[in-house]
Design an enzyme around this catalytic site. Structure first.
Site, PDB file in Angstrom:
ATOM      1  N   CYS A 101       2.923 -11.296  30.155  1.00  0.00           N
ATOM      2  CA  CYS A 101       4.164 -12.051  30.325  1.00  0.00           C
ATOM      3  C   CYS A 101       4.593 -11.980  31.799  1.00  0.00           C
ATOM      4  O   CYS A 101       4.606 -10.886  32.385  1.00  0.00           O
ATOM      5  CB  CYS A 101       5.260 -11.476  29.434  1.00  0.00           C
ATOM      6  SG  CYS A 101       6.827 -12.311  29.694  1.00  0.00           S
ATOM      7  N   GLU A 131       3.424  -1.527  26.644  1.00  0.00           N
ATOM      8  CA  GLU A 131       3.976  -2.174  27.847  1.00  0.00           C
ATOM      9  C   GLU A 131       4.306  -1.120  28.912  1.00  0.00           C
ATOM     10  O   GLU A 131       4.000  -1.307  30.091  1.00  0.00           O
ATOM     11  CB  GLU A 131       5.251  -2.945  27.478  1.00  0.00           C
ATOM     12  CG  GLU A 131       5.867  -3.638  28.685  1.00  0.00           C
ATOM     13  CD  GLU A 131       7.304  -4.082  28.423  1.00  0.00           C
ATOM     14  OE1 GLU A 131       7.569  -4.678  27.374  1.00  0.00           O
ATOM     15  OE2 GLU A 131       8.150  -3.818  29.289  1.00  0.00           O
ATOM     16  N   SER A 226      10.509  -3.806  13.831  1.00  0.00           N
ATOM     17  CA  SER A 226      11.821  -3.206  14.065  1.00  0.00           C
ATOM     18  C   SER A 226      12.816  -4.245  14.563  1.00  0.00           C
ATOM     19  O   SER A 226      14.007  -4.167  14.261  1.00  0.00           O
ATOM     20  CB  SER A 226      11.726  -2.026  15.026  1.00  0.00           C
ATOM     21  OG  SER A 226      11.162  -2.448  16.214  1.00  0.00           O
TER      22      SER A 226
HETATM   23 FE1  F3S Z   1       8.114 -11.567  27.882  1.00  0.00          FE
HETATM   24 FE2  F3S Z   1      10.568 -11.119  27.180  1.00  0.00          FE
HETATM   25 FE3  F3S Z   1       8.837 -11.803  25.404  1.00  0.00          FE
HETATM   26  S1  F3S Z   1       9.378  -9.944  28.595  1.00  0.00           S
HETATM   27  S2  F3S Z   1       6.913 -11.013  26.123  1.00  0.00           S
HETATM   28  S3  F3S Z   1       9.541 -13.067  27.114  1.00  0.00           S
HETATM   29  S4  F3S Z   1      10.437 -10.316  25.120  1.00  0.00           S
END
Ligand code: F3S
Length: 285
Positions: A101, A131, A226
């Site tokens: 992302c 992450e 969750s």
């Molecule tokens: Fe990116 Fe936000 Fe989704 S960081 S993966 S758009 S929760």
């Protein structure tokens, strides 16, 4: 006819949608270098992962196994990976499709820059989460992670060190502020970059708004998700008739008969087709 309100933010966030689309896109690419691997499941949704597996996509769960991949395509999911893994894949000569992302990628860059400048880096988040593991892997020994007030109280390094603070994208705003406050009080020279992503809080705010207006509310998502659980709790606070379902099969339409208006939202890993199926069904009641 019933009034149906579907949350615009229901389901995949931008980053997850991009990553899932990326895998399906690669499957359709005639020049693709096979086999196609994903670094961990592309999404926390069994239906999607099984569908991809049935089309030949192989999920690699163990970083060690990535070392042995010498041919094919490796797709990096939205959580991102550490620099070590990235470099290893490059060294192996496989085709890398980076679906990290962009919001997570931005954190990698902040950590890398702060590390190059000799700063201490604090990542606020769950150190076992993929992450966060990935984020930490763009720094060195200078990176520490924490997520509780106690851990923030107990940090211990030279007061002369400059500190950059970032956050896991899904961390809670209030908790983040609280932890930063504790660190600031200790007298460190801090540069705070709030890297929390709005996707989760936007989804929750919209769910609450809709739940306030309807007679019944449907929350769609995986049993162990969750964020879906949280959505359910929020909606339940506003609307007594809130139902948590995984797919249309779980929906008991008798419960909705007396409702004139029905709201629908879905957790971050719920595919669009499941949401649409529920929506269509409810509209036809
Ligand atoms: Fe990116 Fe936000 Fe989704 S960081 S993966 S758009 S929760």
């Amino acid at each position: 006819m019933k009034r149906v309100l579907l949350a615009k933010s229901a389901g995949f966030c931008f980053g997850v949608k991009r990553a899932v689309d990326c895998v399906y896109g690669e499957l359709e690419n005639p020049e693709e270098e096979l086999p196609i691997y994903t670094c961990g499941p592309i999404i926390h949704n069994e239906i999607v992962v099984k569908d991809l597996e049935s089309k030949g996509v192989i999920v690699i769960d163990d970083d060690e196994k990535l070392k042995d991949i010498k041919k094919g395509t490796v797709i990096l999911r939205s959580h991102g990976v550490s620099k070590k893994i990235y470099d290893q894949l490059q060294k192996n000569g496989v085709k890398i499709v980076d679906a990290t992302c962009p919001f997570v990628r931005k954190i990698h860059k902040i950590v890398m820059k702060a590390t190059e400048e000799g700063e201490r880096v604090i990542v606020i988040g769950d150190r076992k989460h993929a992450e966060v593991e990935g984020i930490c892997g763009w720094g060195g020994d200078n990176v520490i992670t924490l997520k509780t007030e106690e851990e923030a109280e107990n940090i211990c390094f030279s007061i002369d060190e400059k500190v950059t603070i970032v956050s896991q994208t899904t961390f809670n705003y209030k908790k983040f502020d609280k932890l930063v406050e504790i660190i600031a009080k200790k007298g460190y020279d801090i540069n705070v970059v709030n890297t929390i992503c709005n996707a989760t809080s936007d989804r929750q705010t919209e769910a609450r708004e809709i739940a306030k207006q309807v007679d019944s509310m449907i929350v769609i998502g995986g049993k162990h998700s969750s964020n879906t659980q949280k959505l359910y709790e929020i909606c339940k606070e506003e609307c007594d008739n809130t139902y948590y379902i995984q797919t249309l099969v779980d929906l008991d339409t008798r419960q909705l008969q007396s409702s004139d208006s029905i709201g629908i939202t879905a957790g971050a890993s719920t595919p669009k087709n499941i949401i649409e199926e529920v929506q269509l069904h409810v509209r036809e009641l």
